[in-house]
Design a protein around this motif. Sequence first.
Motif, PDB file in Angstrom:
ATOM      1  N   ILE A 143       0.956  -1.195   0.142  1.00 26.99           N
ATOM      2  CA  ILE A 143       0.124   0.022  -0.067  1.00 26.99           C
ATOM      3  C   ILE A 143       0.812   1.229   0.008  1.00 26.99           C
ATOM      4  O   ILE A 143       0.694   2.174  -1.002  1.00 26.99           O
ATOM      5  N   GLU A 144       1.893   1.310   0.751  1.00 32.36           N
ATOM      6  CA  GLU A 144       2.979   2.400   1.082  1.00 32.36           C
ATOM      7  C   GLU A 144       3.475   2.693  -0.202  1.00 32.36           C
ATOM      8  O   GLU A 144       3.775   3.784  -0.663  1.00 32.36           O
ATOM      9  N   HIS A 145       3.918   1.543  -0.898  1.00 35.17           N
ATOM     10  CA  HIS A 145       4.599   1.685  -2.270  1.00 35.17           C
ATOM     11  C   HIS A 145       3.699   2.260  -3.261  1.00 35.17           C
ATOM     12  O   HIS A 145       4.083   3.263  -4.072  1.00 35.17           O
ATOM     13  N   GLU A 146       2.576   1.742  -3.131  1.00 40.12           N
ATOM     14  CA  GLU A 146       1.681   2.203  -4.611  1.00 40.12           C
ATOM     15  C   GLU A 146       1.253   3.700  -4.271  1.00 40.12           C
ATOM     16  O   GLU A 146       0.991   4.199  -5.227  1.00 40.12           O
ATOM     17  N   ALA A 147       1.217   4.071  -2.876  1.00 40.39           N
ATOM     18  CA  ALA A 147       1.070   5.592  -2.724  1.00 40.39           C
ATOM     19  C   ALA A 147       1.870   6.323  -3.160  1.00 40.39           C
ATOM     20  O   ALA A 147       1.690   7.568  -3.316  1.00 40.39           O
ATOM     21  N   GLN A 148       3.166   5.962  -3.256  1.00 43.71           N
ATOM     22  CA  GLN A 148       4.411   6.804  -3.661  1.00 43.71           C
ATOM     23  C   GLN A 148       4.820   6.633  -4.895  1.00 43.71           C
ATOM     24  O   GLN A 148       5.815   5.818  -5.358  1.00 43.71           O
ATOM     25  N   THR A 149       4.102   7.064  -5.862  1.00 45.36           N
ATOM     26  CA  THR A 149       4.496   6.835  -7.189  1.00 45.36           C
ATOM     27  C   THR A 149       5.971   7.440  -7.626  1.00 45.36           C
ATOM     28  O   THR A 149       6.571   7.053  -8.573  1.00 45.36           O
ATOM     29  N   GLU A 150       6.087   8.639  -7.006  1.00 45.40           N
ATOM     30  CA  GLU A 150       7.502   9.532  -7.368  1.00 45.40           C
ATOM     31  C   GLU A 150       8.795   8.678  -7.456  1.00 45.40           C
ATOM     32  O   GLU A 150       9.538   8.534  -8.236  1.00 45.40           O
ATOM     33  N   SER A 151       8.766   7.978  -6.023  1.00 44.06           N
ATOM     34  CA  SER A 151      10.084   7.408  -6.021  1.00 44.06           C
ATOM     35  C   SER A 151       9.632   5.839  -5.463  1.00 44.06           C
ATOM     36  O   SER A 151      10.382   5.182  -4.795  1.00 44.06           O
ATOM     37  N   HIS A 152       8.861   5.431  -6.283  1.00 46.74           N
ATOM     38  CA  HIS A 152       8.172   4.168  -5.917  1.00 46.74           C
ATOM     39  C   HIS A 152       9.305   3.159  -5.843  1.00 46.74           C
ATOM     40  O   HIS A 152       9.198   1.965  -5.425  1.00 46.74           O
ATOM     41  N   TRP A 153      10.318   3.094  -6.806  1.00 44.80           N
ATOM     42  CA  TRP A 153      11.241   2.038  -7.066  1.00 44.80           C
ATOM     43  C   TRP A 153      12.104   1.744  -5.899  1.00 44.80           C
ATOM     44  O   TRP A 153      12.230   0.826  -5.149  1.00 44.80           O
ATOM     45  N   GLU A 154      12.388   3.003  -5.194  1.00 45.13           N
ATOM     46  CA  GLU A 154      12.936   2.970  -3.797  1.00 45.13           C
ATOM     47  C   GLU A 154      11.814   2.359  -2.767  1.00 45.13           C
ATOM     48  O   GLU A 154      12.639   1.596  -2.004  1.00 45.13           O
ATOM     49  N   HIS A 155      11.020   2.594  -2.881  1.00 49.27           N
ATOM     50  CA  HIS A 155      10.161   2.173  -1.960  1.00 49.27           C
ATOM     51  C   HIS A 155       9.617   0.506  -2.004  1.00 49.27           C
ATOM     52  O   HIS A 155       9.247  -0.253  -1.251  1.00 49.27           O
ATOM     53  N   GLY A 156       9.871   0.097  -3.504  1.00 45.37           N
ATOM     54  CA  GLY A 156       9.364  -1.083  -3.747  1.00 45.37           C
ATOM     55  C   GLY A 156      10.018  -2.270  -2.959  1.00 45.37           C
ATOM     56  O   GLY A 156       9.586  -3.253  -2.517  1.00 45.37           O
ATOM     57  N   TRP A 157      11.333  -1.900  -2.589  1.00 43.33           N
ATOM     58  CA  TRP A 157      12.175  -2.832  -1.994  1.00 43.33           C
ATOM     59  C   TRP A 157      11.564  -3.253  -0.662  1.00 43.33           C
ATOM     60  O   TRP A 157      12.057  -4.230  -0.236  1.00 43.33           O
ATOM     61  N   ALA A 158      11.024  -2.518  -0.110  1.00 47.96           N
ATOM     62  CA  ALA A 158      10.442  -2.773   1.291  1.00 47.96           C
ATOM     63  C   ALA A 158       9.240  -4.048   1.088  1.00 47.96           C
ATOM     64  O   ALA A 158       9.294  -4.943   1.950  1.00 47.96           O
ATOM     65  N   PHE A 159       8.760  -3.975  -0.033  1.00 46.76           N
ATOM     66  CA  PHE A 159       7.658  -5.040  -0.139  1.00 46.76           C
ATOM     67  C   PHE A 159       8.520  -6.408  -0.381  1.00 46.76           C
ATOM     68  O   PHE A 159       8.255  -7.372   0.157  1.00 46.76           O
ATOM     69  N   HIS A 160       9.717  -6.257  -1.016  1.00 46.71           N
ATOM     70  CA  HIS A 160      10.471  -7.430  -1.371  1.00 46.71           C
ATOM     71  C   HIS A 160      11.010  -8.164   0.186  1.00 46.71           C
ATOM     72  O   HIS A 160      11.164  -9.157   0.407  1.00 46.71           O
ATOM     73  N   GLU A 161      11.481  -6.863   0.870  1.00 52.25           N
ATOM     74  CA  GLU A 161      11.983  -7.364   1.966  1.00 52.25           C
ATOM     75  C   GLU A 161      11.259  -7.937   2.926  1.00 52.25           C
ATOM     76  O   GLU A 161      11.346  -8.918   3.832  1.00 52.25           O
ATOM     77  N   GLU A 162       9.849  -7.310   3.145  1.00 54.56           N
ATOM     78  CA  GLU A 162       8.747  -8.346   3.901  1.00 54.56           C
ATOM     79  C   GLU A 162       8.542  -9.757   3.484  1.00 54.56           C
ATOM     80  O   GLU A 162       8.182 -10.435   4.174  1.00 54.56           O
ATOM     81  N   VAL A 163       8.492  -9.827   2.157  1.00 53.53           N
ATOM     82  CA  VAL A 163       8.378 -11.028   1.748  1.00 53.53           C
ATOM     83  C   VAL A 163       9.452 -12.057   2.116  1.00 53.53           C
ATOM     84  O   VAL A 163       9.064 -13.178   2.460  1.00 53.53           O
ATOM     85  N   ALA A 164      10.776 -11.715   1.886  1.00 56.38           N
ATOM     86  CA  ALA A 164      11.994 -12.442   2.398  1.00 56.38           C
ATOM     87  C   ALA A 164      11.703 -12.621   3.931  1.00 56.38           C
ATOM     88  O   ALA A 164      12.010 -13.812   4.459  1.00 56.38           O
ATOM     89  N   LEU A 165      11.303 -11.685   4.729  1.00 58.70           N
ATOM     90  CA  LEU A 165      11.192 -11.889   6.179  1.00 58.70           C
ATOM     91  C   LEU A 165      10.187 -12.892   6.413  1.00 58.70           C
ATOM     92  O   LEU A 165      10.277 -13.816   7.320  1.00 58.70           O
ATOM     93  N   ALA A 166       8.965 -12.830   5.586  1.00 59.46           N
ATOM     94  CA  ALA A 166       7.760 -13.995   5.849  1.00 59.46           C
ATOM     95  C   ALA A 166       8.403 -15.439   5.447  1.00 59.46           C
ATOM     96  O   ALA A 166       7.584 -16.395   5.753  1.00 59.46           O
ATOM     97  N   SER A 167       9.552 -15.741   4.994  1.00 58.67           N
ATOM     98  CA  SER A 167      10.154 -16.822   4.684  1.00 58.67           C
ATOM     99  C   SER A 167      10.128 -17.552   5.960  1.00 58.67           C
ATOM    100  O   SER A 167      10.499 -18.731   5.816  1.00 58.67           O
TER     101      SER A 167
END
Length: 250
Positions: A143-167
């Motif tokens: 949600i936070e990533h999609e809300a931040q379209t300007e620097s969304h690539w910076e922010h998209g890594w948080a999604f990937h990190e949460e997925v990795a942690l959920a492993s």
Amino acid sequence: MSPPKVQDGTMDAEHVVLRMLQDTEAAIGAGTICAELRNLGFDISEATVGRILRDLDRRKLTRRDSNRGRVLSDAGARELAAYDRRHTRSEFSKALVEALDSRTLHELVDFFYVRRGLEREAVRLAALRATEADLERVRQALIEHEAQTESHWEHGWAFHEEVALASHNELITSLFRLFANSHESLSRLSHELGKTEDSELVHHHDDILAALVARDPDAAERAMMLHLDQLIANLERVAAEQDAAEAVDA
Ligand SMILES: [Zn+2]
């Protein structure tokens, strides 16, 4: 990778003494050991050498050979071998960290091939092991990533990190964090990807989350692969364009 050498200046006096005893094979006296250590650049007193030797004797890594001096025991030889393995491992770790600091776009693409392998396993395990709280954190990052379209690539890594942690796989999360903290690579990546406006990539995150919620490891893997393959393809395109531009300049 070779064992550490005394000349590297990285070995401590104790291990230098053990190596000395291993290399000479004959008994060596404290005076000779002290002189050798000084030759190698150690600023060390005879009293300190005496203390090191008594300590090694006590730990049974060395033993007295009548009055000619010390020899290495079997335990001492094993300690040296273990020391060499520890050293090799730390050298490999250093090489890994250096390799993660990608300098060229092509190195960055290589970096992403490795990351793809890691994230493939991470997302499969996440589909099987994520708790409700994990899924909520993944959803929040999305949600936070999609809300931040300007620097969304910076922010998209948080999604990937949460997925990795959920492993819930410690090695995966450690490696992922090592990757995620290779600043040079990531800032470079964000910069390059900023040139490839690709909103489709963001929607992939929705598919990944849906597969996690459905507890479907195969679907999660497919969604993650599709996502990373496209990301890599974008990067390769940028790299190819850069190569072409450099060829014109030259
Ligand atoms: Zn992503």
